[in-house]
Design an enzyme around this catalytic site. Structure first.
Site, PDB file in Angstrom:
ATOM      1  N   LYS A 111      48.150  57.476  -3.554  1.00  0.00           N
ATOM      2  CA  LYS A 111      47.265  56.515  -3.218  1.00  0.00           C
ATOM      3  C   LYS A 111      47.233  55.888  -4.572  1.00  0.00           C
ATOM      4  O   LYS A 111      47.380  56.263  -5.767  1.00  0.00           O
ATOM      5  CB  LYS A 111      45.924  57.048  -3.163  1.00  0.00           C
ATOM      6  CG  LYS A 111      45.121  55.818  -2.476  1.00  0.00           C
ATOM      7  CD  LYS A 111      45.122  55.550  -0.962  1.00  0.00           C
ATOM      8  CE  LYS A 111      44.571  54.797  -0.446  1.00  0.00           C
ATOM      9  NZ  LYS A 111      44.628  55.089   1.048  1.00  0.00           N
TER      10      LYS A 111
HETATM   11  N1  GLU Z   1      46.123  52.648   3.217  1.00  0.00           N
HETATM   12  C1  GLU Z   1      46.121  53.081   4.518  1.00  0.00           C
HETATM   13  C2  GLU Z   1      45.830  54.523   4.885  1.00  0.00           C
HETATM   14  O1  GLU Z   1      44.549  54.922   4.120  1.00  0.00           O
HETATM   15  C3  GLU Z   1      47.705  53.008   4.944  1.00  0.00           C
HETATM   16  C4  GLU Z   1      48.498  53.811   4.208  1.00  0.00           C
HETATM   17  C5  GLU Z   1      49.869  53.808   4.485  1.00  0.00           C
HETATM   18  O2  GLU Z   1      50.256  53.036   5.321  1.00  0.00           O
HETATM   19  O3  GLU Z   1      50.756  54.232   3.623  1.00  0.00           O
HETATM   20  O4  GLU Z   1      45.834  55.239   5.733  1.00  0.00           O
END
Ligand code: GLU
Length: 421
Positions: A111
């Site tokens: 993240k």
């Molecule tokens: N931000 C989204 C999540 O928390 C998508 C993450 C992604 O598609 O890599 O799942």
């Protein structure tokens, strides 16, 4: 289940770690693997200088945490928000590892986050910040290393800038470095709605599992950004009655159902859900405690806590957001026998379609929206039954079942690869 203090209750990293420890213990996880999976593999902190529109230079702090690459490249969104902290990004990174494992797609977890207020920045400032953040991370991201995506405060445009900056540095157009891009530059059809669509699929599965029916099934959604608005829209299309929408600046209630398409149009024009004439105004905190069949927190962390969990009057809590429920609240929900569809399952539709986007980019061949949605549907349906079956066979709640299933899968791969220790 836990000995967290109230102060620790709202720390997402502590919340994640408490669930991880509990599930790992239930699994009898090997001590060495326990230590490896409990902490992120890599944490990067960058200070990003940005030329502001008024001629001054501002420095923003950004993070990228890679929790695991055991099952594939690290994967996860980038968040722009004033509330970003390293602990939050850490928690979100590990949730990505567990989420990708729950839906069984070949990614690890990561993240990113930048402490900033995107609502107060111009497009030019956001573009310069995004490009410099990407440049600072250039050797750590890539289609085979770590693949970012949108999260709170970022969108398709942000992903286009990241893709372009990365491509300029590597001297070739590389679309697979990020997902959630605009469709004409390597994005996937259906990606924008994917998290909401996934939420709707697990709601369908849950009501079927509990012997309920869509007819008369009342839904309240907290958050009306990408996840909340698409969840509400798709559920309404399927015949659910969306009776309440809460946002950070107000809430709406209509016992006969809110016209979600009209509300989306209203928010686009007015910048807020407030002032919509198709529903009455309500208190945003109280709305969460209104009677309904399904409550969907789809905004941010720590919305269901020890302070309001006892007042909830839903049958199903479907977590569209990451980490909306604290560990202390979990115990209360268990006592109340609320059927929880945990975040790492409920909102996994987004990253699942990100996986499809990454696959399509690498093939250079793009699927129809119907193909994307059909594949998403079957992965979400299968993952729902995996989690519910695991809960039944291990006599744990759905959240712990999802963690156990995920940890088991990641631990298995880690053992198979062998440890370079
Ligand atoms: N931000 C989204 C999540 O928390 C998508 C993450 C992604 O598609 O890599 O799942």
């Amino acid at each position: 289940m836990t000995t967290l203090t109230l102060e620790q209750e709202t720390n997402p990293w502590e919340a994640q770690a408490a669930r991880f420890d509990y599930a790992a213990k239930k699994l009898n996880l090997d001590q060495g693997i326990w230590k490896v999976l409990r902490y992120p593999t890599r944490e990067i902190i960058v200070h990003i200088p940005v030329g502001m529109d008024n001629g001054s230079v501002e420095v923003f702090t950004g993070y990228r945490v890679q929790h695991s690459i055991a099952r594939g490249p690290a994967k996860g969104g980038i968040r722009y928000s004033p509330d970003v902290s390293l602990d939050e990004v850490r928690a979100l990174a590990s949730w990505m590892t567990w989420k990708c494992a729950v839906v069984n797609i070949p990614f690890g977890g990561a993240k990113g986050g930048v402490i900033c207020d995107p609502k107060k920045m111009s497009q030019g400032e956001l573009e310069r910040m995004t490009r410099r953040y990407t440049a600072e991370l250039i050797e750590f991201i890539g289609p085979e290393k770590d693949v970012p995506a949108p999260d709170m405060g970022t969108d398709e445009q942000t992903m286009a800038w990241i893709m372009d900056t990365y491509s300029m540095h590597t001297r070739q157009t590389c679309t697979a470095v990020v997902t959630g891009k605009p469709v004409n530059i390597g994005g996937s059809r259906g990606r924008r709605e994917a998290t909401g669509r996934g939420v709707s699929v697990v709601c369908d599965q849950a009501i079927q599992h509990l012997g309920m029916s869509i007819q008369g099934c009342r839904v309240i959604v907290q958050g009306f950004g990408n996840v909340g608005s698409n969840s509400a829209k798709i559920l309404a299309e399927k015949g659910y009655t969306v009776i309440g929408i809460a946002e950070y600046d107000g809430a709406l209630y209509n016992r006969n159902g809110i016209d979600i398409v009209a509300l989306i149009a209203h928010k686009k024009a007015a910048g807020t859900i407030n002032g919509f004439t198709g529903a009455e105004a309500a208190d945003k905190d109280e709305l969460l405690t209104f009677e309904c069949e399904i409550l969907i927190p789809a905004a941010t962390e720590n919305v269901i806590t020890s302070r309001n969990a006892a007042q909830l009057r839903c049958k199903i809590l479907c977590e569209g957001a990451n980490g909306p429920t604290t560990t202390l609240a979990d115990d209360i929900l268990d006592d109340k026998r609320i059927f929880v569809i945990p975040d790492i399952l409920a909102n996994a539709g987004g990253v699942t379609t990100s996986y499809f986007e990454w696959v399509q980019d690498r093939m250079g061949y793009f699927w129809t929206e119907a193909e994307v949605n059909q594949r998403l549907d079957s992965i979400m349906t299968e993952s729902f039954s995996d989690v519910v079956a695991y809960a039944k066979s291990h006599l744990v709640n759905n959240r712990i079942a999802a963690y156990m299933l995920a940890i088991d899968r990641v631990a298995y791969t880690t053992k198979q690869r062998g440890m370079y220790a």
